[in-house]
Design an enzyme around this catalytic site. Structure first.
Site, PDB file in Angstrom:
ATOM      1  N   LEU A 348     143.298  30.839  -8.979  1.00 30.47           N
ATOM      2  CA  LEU A 348     142.891  29.544  -9.536  1.00 30.47           C
ATOM      3  C   LEU A 348     141.700  29.668 -10.484  1.00 30.47           C
ATOM      4  CD1 LEU A 348     144.217  28.253  -6.521  1.00 30.47           C
ATOM      5  CD2 LEU A 348     143.657  26.325  -7.985  1.00 30.47           C
ATOM      6  N   GLY A 350     138.352  29.686 -12.415  1.00 26.89           N
ATOM      7  CA  GLY A 350     137.155  28.844 -12.285  1.00 26.89           C
ATOM      8  C   GLY A 350     137.396  27.664 -11.360  1.00 26.89           C
ATOM      9  N   GLU A 372     135.252  35.805  18.543  1.00 30.21           N
ATOM     10  CA  GLU A 372     136.312  36.190  19.501  1.00 30.21           C
ATOM     11  C   GLU A 372     136.660  37.673  19.413  1.00 30.21           C
ATOM     12  OE1 GLU A 372     138.881  33.966  21.276  1.00 30.21           O
ATOM     13  OE2 GLU A 372     137.797  32.110  20.934  1.00 30.21           O
TER      14      GLU A 372
HETATM   15  C1  FAD Z   1     130.965  29.245  14.184  1.00 31.90           C
HETATM   16  C2  FAD Z   1     130.963  30.094  15.420  1.00 31.90           C
HETATM   17  C3  FAD Z   1     131.597  29.627  16.572  1.00 31.90           C
HETATM   18  C4  FAD Z   1     131.548  30.380  17.748  1.00 31.90           C
HETATM   19  N1  FAD Z   1     132.089  29.861  18.914  1.00 31.90           N
HETATM   20  C5  FAD Z   1     131.846  30.508  20.090  1.00 31.90           C
HETATM   21  C6  FAD Z   1     132.235  29.890  21.341  1.00 31.90           C
HETATM   22  O1  FAD Z   1     132.817  28.806  21.396  1.00 31.90           O
HETATM   23  N2  FAD Z   1     131.922  30.551  22.486  1.00 31.90           N
HETATM   24  C7  FAD Z   1     131.273  31.769  22.504  1.00 31.90           C
HETATM   25  O2  FAD Z   1     131.008  32.291  23.586  1.00 31.90           O
HETATM   26  N3  FAD Z   1     130.925  32.372  21.334  1.00 31.90           N
HETATM   27  C8  FAD Z   1     131.192  31.768  20.142  1.00 31.90           C
HETATM   28  N4  FAD Z   1     130.813  32.359  18.947  1.00 31.90           N
HETATM   29  C9  FAD Z   1     130.141  33.653  18.980  1.00 31.90           C
HETATM   30  C10 FAD Z   1     130.978  34.804  18.437  1.00 31.90           C
HETATM   31  O3  FAD Z   1     132.017  35.123  19.318  1.00 31.90           O
HETATM   32  C11 FAD Z   1     129.997  35.974  18.185  1.00 31.90           C
HETATM   33  O4  FAD Z   1     129.255  35.629  17.026  1.00 31.90           O
HETATM   34  C12 FAD Z   1     130.708  37.286  18.029  1.00 31.90           C
HETATM   35  O5  FAD Z   1     131.216  37.703  19.256  1.00 31.90           O
HETATM   36  C13 FAD Z   1     129.755  38.383  17.489  1.00 31.90           C
HETATM   37  O6  FAD Z   1     128.595  38.434  18.238  1.00 31.90           O
HETATM   38  P1  FAD Z   1     127.152  38.404  17.515  1.00 31.90           P
HETATM   39  O7  FAD Z   1     127.137  37.272  16.570  1.00 31.90           O
HETATM   40  O8  FAD Z   1     126.118  38.430  18.589  1.00 31.90           O
HETATM   41  O9  FAD Z   1     127.091  39.721  16.689  1.00 31.90           O
HETATM   42  P2  FAD Z   1     126.769  41.203  17.252  1.00 31.90           P
HETATM   43  O10 FAD Z   1     127.557  41.451  18.469  1.00 31.90           O
HETATM   44  O11 FAD Z   1     125.312  41.391  17.322  1.00 31.90           O
HETATM   45  O12 FAD Z   1     127.364  42.049  16.053  1.00 31.90           O
HETATM   46  C14 FAD Z   1     126.670  42.152  14.809  1.00 31.90           C
HETATM   47  C15 FAD Z   1     127.495  43.030  13.893  1.00 31.90           C
HETATM   48  O13 FAD Z   1     127.674  44.298  14.485  1.00 31.90           O
HETATM   49  C16 FAD Z   1     129.037  44.667  14.462  1.00 31.90           C
HETATM   50  N5  FAD Z   1     129.315  45.497  15.630  1.00 31.90           N
HETATM   51  C17 FAD Z   1     129.346  45.103  16.921  1.00 31.90           C
HETATM   52  N6  FAD Z   1     129.635  46.151  17.718  1.00 31.90           N
HETATM   53  C18 FAD Z   1     129.798  47.220  16.898  1.00 31.90           C
HETATM   54  C19 FAD Z   1     130.114  48.596  17.108  1.00 31.90           C
HETATM   55  N7  FAD Z   1     130.338  49.049  18.340  1.00 31.90           N
HETATM   56  N8  FAD Z   1     130.206  49.407  16.028  1.00 31.90           N
HETATM   57  C20 FAD Z   1     129.968  48.947  14.783  1.00 31.90           C
HETATM   58  N9  FAD Z   1     129.667  47.656  14.522  1.00 31.90           N
HETATM   59  C21 FAD Z   1     129.598  46.806  15.563  1.00 31.90           C
HETATM   60  C22 FAD Z   1     129.778  43.329  14.476  1.00 31.90           C
HETATM   61  O14 FAD Z   1     131.050  43.441  13.935  1.00 31.90           O
HETATM   62  C23 FAD Z   1     128.885  42.511  13.610  1.00 31.90           C
HETATM   63  O15 FAD Z   1     129.213  42.796  12.264  1.00 31.90           O
HETATM   64  C24 FAD Z   1     130.904  31.647  17.751  1.00 31.90           C
HETATM   65  C25 FAD Z   1     130.307  32.131  16.575  1.00 31.90           C
HETATM   66  C26 FAD Z   1     130.318  31.364  15.425  1.00 31.90           C
HETATM   67  C27 FAD Z   1     129.614  31.907  14.214  1.00 31.90           C
END
Ligand code: FAD
Length: 391
Positions: A348, A350, A372
Site C-alpha cells: 500500500l 505511503g 504467551e
Molecule cells: C499486551 C500484553 C499482554 C499480555 N497479557 C498477559 C496476560 O494476560 N497474562 C500474563 O501472565 N502475561 C501477559 N503478558 C506477558 C507476556 O506473556 C510476557 O511479556 C512474555 O512472556 C515475555 O516476558 P517478558 O516481557 O518478561 O520478557 P523477558 O522474559 O524478560 O524476555 C525479554 C527478551 O528476552 C528474550 N528471551 C527470553 N528468554 C530467552 C532465551 N533463553 N534466549 C534468548 N532470548 C531470550 C525474549 O524473547 C525477549 O525478547 C502480556 C504482555 C503484553 C505486552
C-alpha cells in the site's frame, strides 16, 4: 472481505471428513455475525474510541467459549480444531477481542481440567457464557519467560492462603470478575482463583501506550495480603501449578497462532484489493511479478500456518503429545503474520504507512511473537523436544 472462505471449507473437509458439513455451517454463520457486528467496530477499538465489552459480548453470544468445552457445564463438546478455526475468524474480525477471549478461555480451560467438582459448578457455566470474565495472571515485573522464578508468594494460614506480590501486563485486568493467579507456595507453585471483589486484589493503571492490541485492556495486578479460602480458590494440587501453566499454554499457543492467521488474512485482503486497483507504469500493481511473489509467499505461509495449528489441535483432540507442534505452530503463525502485515504495508506504499487501518494489523501481530511464549523461548522448547525424540 468475507471472513469464511473456500480455504476454510476445504480445510474442514480435509481434517474432519464427515463432520465437516456441520462445522462448515456453524463457522459460516459465526463469520456472518462477525462481519456485521465486530468488523465495523474494530478500527474504532484500535483508536481508543470503542469499548471491547461490546465486541466481546458478540463473541460470547455466538458461543465461542463453549465450542470445545465438554457438555455438562454449558460446553458444546466440539473438536478443539473447530474452536481454533473460530478463533482465526475472530482474529480476522478484531484481534484485541479475539485475544481477550482466548485468554479468558484459558482460565475456563484451567477450571475444567484442574478444578474440583464444586469449582466447576460455581465457575464454568458463567465463564463459558460470558456472564463472568477472567484474566490469567502469570507474568511478573521481574519474570516473564522465566516464569518459574516468580516472586508472588502464597502463604498457608489455616484454611486460607494469603497472596502477596505483583503480576504484570495482565490482559482483561480491571474488567475481569475473576483472576487466575499463579504463586509460589513453598511446596512448588499454586494456581488460585481470586475474585475481583477481594479487597487484597488491586489493579494498576491501564497501559495505554501499547504498540498494538489497543482494544484490549492491560494492567498490573497487585496482591496485597490477599486472603483466599483454600478450598474455593486453589485449583488442583498445591505444588503442581507450574505444570498446569505449561499444559494450558500449550493449547493457548495454538489459539494465538490461529488469531495471527486471522490478522494476516485481513491485512492481506486489504493489500490485494489495493493492488488490483492501483495503476502505475500503465498496469495494475497486481500485474507485476514482484507483487505476485509477495502474494504467493503470503498465501503459502498463511495456509502452512493454519495447517500446522490444526495439526497440533488434532493431536490434542486425540490425547497425543503436542507441546512441540503447538510451539512450532505459534512461532510459524506469529512470525508469518508480522511478515505478511509488513508486506501489506509495503504494497500500500505511503497509504500503508499512514493509514492506521493498515498498520494496526502489523502492530497487533507484533505482540504475539512476544506474549504467551516468546519465539526464542519456543525455539528452545522445540529443539529440546526434538533432541529428546531423536535421542
Ligand atoms: C499486551 C500484553 C499482554 C499480555 N497479557 C498477559 C496476560 O494476560 N497474562 C500474563 O501472565 N502475561 C501477559 N503478558 C506477558 C507476556 O506473556 C510476557 O511479556 C512474555 O512472556 C515475555 O516476558 P517478558 O516481557 O518478561 O520478557 P523477558 O522474559 O524478560 O524476555 C525479554 C527478551 O528476552 C528474550 N528471551 C527470553 N528468554 C530467552 C532465551 N533463553 N534466549 C534468548 N532470548 C531470550 C525474549 O524473547 C525477549 O525478547 C502480556 C504482555 C503484553 C505486552
Amino acid at each position: 472481505m468475507k471472513l469464511f472462505g473456500a480455504e476454510h471449507e476445504r480445510t474442514l473437509l480435509s481434517f474432519y471428513g464427515d463432520g465437516a458439513a456441520e462445522f462448515d455451517s456453524l463457522l459460516r454463520s459465526f463469520s456472518a455475525v462477525l462481519e456485521e457486528k465486530v468488523v465495523p467496530l474494530s478500527l474504532a477499538l484500535d483508536q481508543g474510541k470503542g469499548t471491547i465489552g461490546e465486541t466481546r459480548r458478540v463473541l460470547f453470544e455466538q458461543g465461542l467459549c463453549k465450542l470445545s468445552h465438554p457438555g455438562g457445564y454449558g460446553g458444546m463438546g466440539l473438536p478443539f480444531g473447530v474452536y481454533t478455526l473460530a478463533m482465526e475468524l475472530a482474529g480476522a474480525a478484531d484481534a484485541s477481542t479475539a485475544m481477550s477471549l482466548g485468554i479468558h478461555n484459558t482460565v475456563a480451560d484451567a477450571v475444567a481440567q484442574f478444578g474440583s467438582g464444586e469449582q466447576k459448578r460455581r465457575l464454568l457455566p458463567s465463564l463459558l457464557s460470558g456472564e463472568k470474565l477472567a484474566a490469567f495472571a502469570l507474568t511478573e515485573p521481574s519474570s516473564g519467560s522465566d516464569a518459574r522464578s516468580m516472586r508472588t508468594k502464597a502463604t498457608k494460614d489455616g484454611k486460607h492462603f494469603v497472596l502477596d506480590g505483583s503480576k504484570m501486563f495482565i490482559t482483561n485486568a480491571g474488567e475481569a470478575d475473576v483472576y487466575l493467579v499463579f504463586a509460589s507456595t513453598g511446596e512448588g507453585h499454586g494456581a488460585f482463583i481470586v475474585e475481583a471483589s477481594n479487597p487484597g486484589l488491586k489493579v494498576g493503571a491501564e497501559m495505554r501506550e501499547k504498540l498494538g492490541m489497543r482494544g484490549s485492556h492491560t494492567a498490573e495486578v497487585r496482591l496485597e495480603k490477599c486472603r483466599v479460602d483454600a478450598e474455593d480458590s486453589l485449583l488442583g494440587s498445591e505444588g503442581a501449578a507450574f505444570e498446569y501453566a505449561k499444559k494450558l499454554l500449550d493449547s493457548s499457543r495454538i489459539v494465538m497462532g490461529m488469531i495471527c492467521v486471522g490478522i494476516a488474512r485481513t491485512a492481506y485482503g486489504k493489500a490485494l484489493t489495493y493492488a488490483k486497483g492501483r495503476e502505475l507504469f500503465g498496469k495494475n500493481l497486481s500485474d507485476f511479478q514482484l507483487t505476485r511473489e509477495k502474494v504467493a509467499n503470503a498465501a503459502i505461509e498463511m495456509d502452512a500456518s493454519r495447517l500446522l495449528c490444526l495439526h497440533a489441535s488434532r493431536l490434542k483432540e486425540r490425547g497425543l503429545p503436542f507441546t512441540s507442534e503447538a510451539a512450532q505452530a505459534k512461532v510459524l503463525a506469529t512470525e508469518m503474520a508480522v511478515r505478511t502485515c509488513d508486506a501489506a504495508i509495503q504494497l500500500l506504499g505511503g497509504y500503508g504507512y499512514t493509514s492506521d487501518d493498515v498498520h494496526r494489523h502489523w502492530r497487533d501481530a507484533r505482540l504475539l511473537t512476544v506474549g504467551e511464549g516468546a519465539s526464542e523461548v519456543l525455539r528452545l522448547v522445540i529443539a529440546s523436544e526434538e533432541l529428546e525424540r531423536e535421542g
